[in-house]
Design a protein around this motif. Structure first.
Motif: not given
Length: 415
Positions: A345-372
């Motif tokens: 529902k958030f246009q700016e989020a969709k735009d930044l996700v599409a750019l690859g500079s806003c990263l989406v995580v679905n669970n703790t394992a993905e968050l760990k990988t992303t942060f690391n």
């Protein structure tokens, strides 16, 4: 549909006072509105001309603020009336410095609407983003008061675009002009016969750019950071905690600043019991404790936007609930942003996700990988941050477009 709306809004006026006994938020909602007309009748100066801005809550206030400031700078002879729908916005910004009068918007009953407009007699009206109150809009049209929608956002599933949404489509006729955020919104308006629109973007980009320009250093955050990688977790909910706390509690050589959305004492106390690291609270920290602390818990409001300036990585909450919070604030500082999966529902989020500079995580394992990865690969982290900052700069100046339009047309309205 119109009959059902009138029935519903009048029933709400009768039943809402009962809800105040079951919810502190509804108590503010109801009791605050009891004072609206008394405040208006006391503070509105009949010898002055008023411009009315209406916002739903805090996020829309931030969207409208650049236009309010620009309008007041350009036309200081006019007074500004600001109305809020939600307690979460009003209670935080009721003492704002931009508006001359700030109140809760009275409920959209025909009686309230006529009384409100009789007192205020606004010369021009701005609704921010998506507040559409039919009785207010119909009466504004009847009185020939110029009305605009700023940073509007429309979606296909809204009632305006349903076969049975004629009552709401008629309400849209009250707007002299629509300033919308994206092409999709403009095309949806065109599909139901509205050609009076411009894609001007989102005035929040102007607001967050202002934040950077006006930001003051926070020495206590610098002391806490102590040249250590710092992750700022902003506007988080219980749903977010389930994702980030396992990582936080098992991390090394990383500091965390947590600014929860809910800062009630019971919520802060509950969160503290789940953190296994040395933690200090903003409301009772001692300077000598900051350097050795692992977690800084911000149990106040109003400084998160400045704190983002010190983030190496920002996690913005709400993406595991139903309402993602403001990702533009960290992005404007050139910080990579991590969010949960509910952002459509958030246009700016969709735009930044599409750019690859806003990263989406679905669970703790993905968050760990992303942060690391962001911590280990500084070049990658900086690249994402630069994309975010460039995106903000590219999308600035929505306020300028609105003001230029008003300046071209203002004589026609004989303000």
């Amino acid at each position: 549909m119109g009959f059902l709306y009138q029935l519903g809004i009048n029933l709400a006026a009768i039943l809402l006072p009962i809800s105040r006994f079951f919810s502190s938020k509804m108590k503010l909602f109801v009791d605050g509105r009891k004072q609206s007309f008394a405040i208006l009748e006391k503070q509105i100066n009949k010898k002055q001309n008023y411009i009315w801005f209406h916002v739903a809550s805090l996020g829309e206030y931030e969207q409208g603020l650049p236009v309010m400031e620009a309008f007041k700078a350009k036309y200081p002879e006019y007074k500004l009336l600001l109305t809020f729908f939600s307690p979460s916005g009003f209670e935080i910004r009721k003492k704002n410095k931009i508006a001359d009068v700030t109140i809760y918007l009275p409920l959209d009953t025909k009686r309230n609407v006529k009384r409100f407009l009789d007192v205020v007699q606004p010369k021009m009206v701005f609704f921010i983003k998506y507040e559409f109150w039919p009785n207010y809009l119909f009466e504004l049209k009847n009185r020939n008061i110029p009305t605009y929608l700023i940073s509007g956002i429309f979606r296909k599933n809204q009632l305006f675009f349903k076969w049975y949404g004629g009552f709401y489509r008629k309400a849209l006729l009250s707007f002299d002009y629509f300033f919308v955020q994206n092409d999709t919104s403009q095309k949806l308006l065109q599909s139901i016969g509205f050609s009076n629109s411009t894609v001007h973007g989102d005035t929040r980009f102007d607001r967050v750019a202002q934040i950077v320009e006006r930001a003051q250093p926070l020495d206590f955050i610098e002391t806490f950071k102590n040249n250590t990688t710092t992750i700022v977790i902003g506007s988080s909910w219980v749903d977010d905690e389930a994702i980030y706390l396992p990582y936080l509690n098992n991390s090394e050589n990383v500091k965390f600043i947590i600014a929860p959305h809910n800062i009630k004492e019971e919520e802060i106390s509950r969160l503290l019991t789940k953190i296994d690291k040395k933690t200090v609270r903003y409301t009772n920290y001692q300077s000598e404790d900051l350097k050795n602390a692992d977690v800084f818990l911000i149990d106040t409001i109003g400084i998160l936007t400045q704190i983002y300036a010190y983030a190496d990585i920002a996690y913005v909450g709400g993406g595991f609930k139903t309402g993602l919070h403001n990702i533009l604030e960290p992005a404007t500082y050139g910080t990579p942003v991590v969010i949960g999966p509910k952002y459509e529902k958030f246009q700016e989020a969709k735009d930044l996700v599409a750019l690859g500079s806003c990263l989406v995580v679905n669970n703790t394992a993905e968050l760990k990988t992303t942060f690391n990865r962001l911590i280990a690969d500084v070049s990658y982290k900086n690249e994402l941050g630069q994309k975010n900052q460039a995106f903000i700069l590219k999308n600035k100046n929505a306020t300028k477009i609105v003001m230029e339009f008003i300046e071209r047309n203002i004589l026609c309205y004989k303000l």
